[in-house]
Design an enzyme around this catalytic site. Sequence first.
Site, short mmCIF file in Angstrom:
data_model
loop_
_atom_site.label_atom_id
_atom_site.label_comp_id
_atom_site.label_asym_id
_atom_site.label_seq_id
_atom_site.Cartn_x
_atom_site.Cartn_y
_atom_site.Cartn_z
N ARG A 7 0.47 -1.67 0.22
CA ARG A 7 -0.26 0.12 -0.97
C ARG A 7 0.84 0.97 -0.17
NH1 ARG A 7 -3.68 2.06 3.16
NH2 ARG A 7 -5.55 2.17 2.23
N CYS A 36 14.43 -4.79 -3.57
CA CYS A 36 15.89 -4.40 -4.48
C CYS A 36 14.55 -3.11 -5.38
CB CYS A 36 16.35 -5.10 -5.64
SG CYS A 36 17.45 -6.38 -4.57
#
Length: 408
Positions: free
Chosen positions: A304, A334
């Site tokens: 979110r 990453c």
Amino acid sequence: MTILTPSQRETLLSCADQFGTPTYVYFEETIVRQISTLKEHLSGLPLRLLYAMKANHAVPVMKTMLREGLGIDAVSPAELEYALQLGFPVDRVLFSANNMTDGEMHFATKRGVMLNVGELSRLESFGQAYPGSSVCVRLNGQVGAGHHEHVITAGDKSKFGIPVEQIDAIHDIANRYELTIVGLHQHIGSGIMDTETLWQAISVILDASVSFKDLRFINVGGGLGIPYRPDESSLDMSSFDRLIVEPLKQFIADHPSEDLSIWFEPGRFFTAQSGVLLAHVNTVKEGTVRTFAGTDSGMNHLVRPAMYGSYHHVVNLSNPDGPEKTYDVVGNICESSDFFAKDRAVAELREGDIIGVLDAGAYGMSMTTTYNMRSEPAEVWIESSGDIHLSRPRKSVDEMVADALGSH
Ligand SMILES: Cc1ncc(COP(=O)(O)O)c(C=O)c1O
């Protein structure tokens, strides 16, 4: 924003100790409280509550909904089948798959579950396949709302539902195949924080419903918001009676259909505040302009913040009285969008601390991915009695690798 009690904080720390991190923890008592709050504020209506299981489909969450008498809004064959296998009766499940395929239509219909159709072409193919049947139609009343443009699900630019301007075409198809439109549905968006907007949306579908003479229900969707920020107010439910319940009662009294009931199908409102994502602080790094607290969770577990810029309050469970310092609380994925909080004051975070990301019980675990080949978090259920269960373990490295290898 949820404020943890000292005993909840202790429980969360002992969960981190017992089950490790990252882990989602859900408190049953919060879900039960939210259900009864909504029932109370809608009392007096001929009402059915469905649960939009996309918010959180953990088994104990679903069982709580079943026990509380809720039905299910299912949007995929797997959601539907899972709900049925957990014991939800077919007549309490509505199938609202978006861009439904023929296969999905037959899947639901063969199980006796009612379809909620959002495209004219699907209504046509349903009529061809199952003439004389009953069906629900999802309308797009052109009023959309929500906490972010990505969660607004009505209006000119929304892919959802049949525009109310095309109601004549709905009647035309229904007449040709002797379909009975027994339900009308809409869901205008998610995270709505004011009762007036909610009513505005409801009133659009009520106006549109007048030409449907055989309705047994009007499903006004979900969308009820919860406060995520410390300074945010809750949805003002004290005005529900005046702004929603009384007008709905009047509408039902005036509508030609007999035995018309009103359905709501919230997700977030029931589960968001029940959930805390626990993560371990692996590293604390002084950058040139920021201090980064790097955790063992991230956007793969709670997307979110990255997806909507959403605020989730972060607490340092293991050092709650530490002096406040400002951090970017980030994950181990990453991507630079991998964060829980930016530029946020949190009680001093040290390597080894356990943080809780609050109000994470809706659209948290259910939107998890295994990006970077990291397992989903574990899930832990805290019964109202205080009993604690591991409802779903994390996957080990070996299990993740075996999944990826498949049959190779
Ligand atoms: C059709 C439908 N109903 C209900 C919901 C639940 O929304 P919320 O969690 O905001 O109550 C959604 C969420 O996307 C939805 O698409």
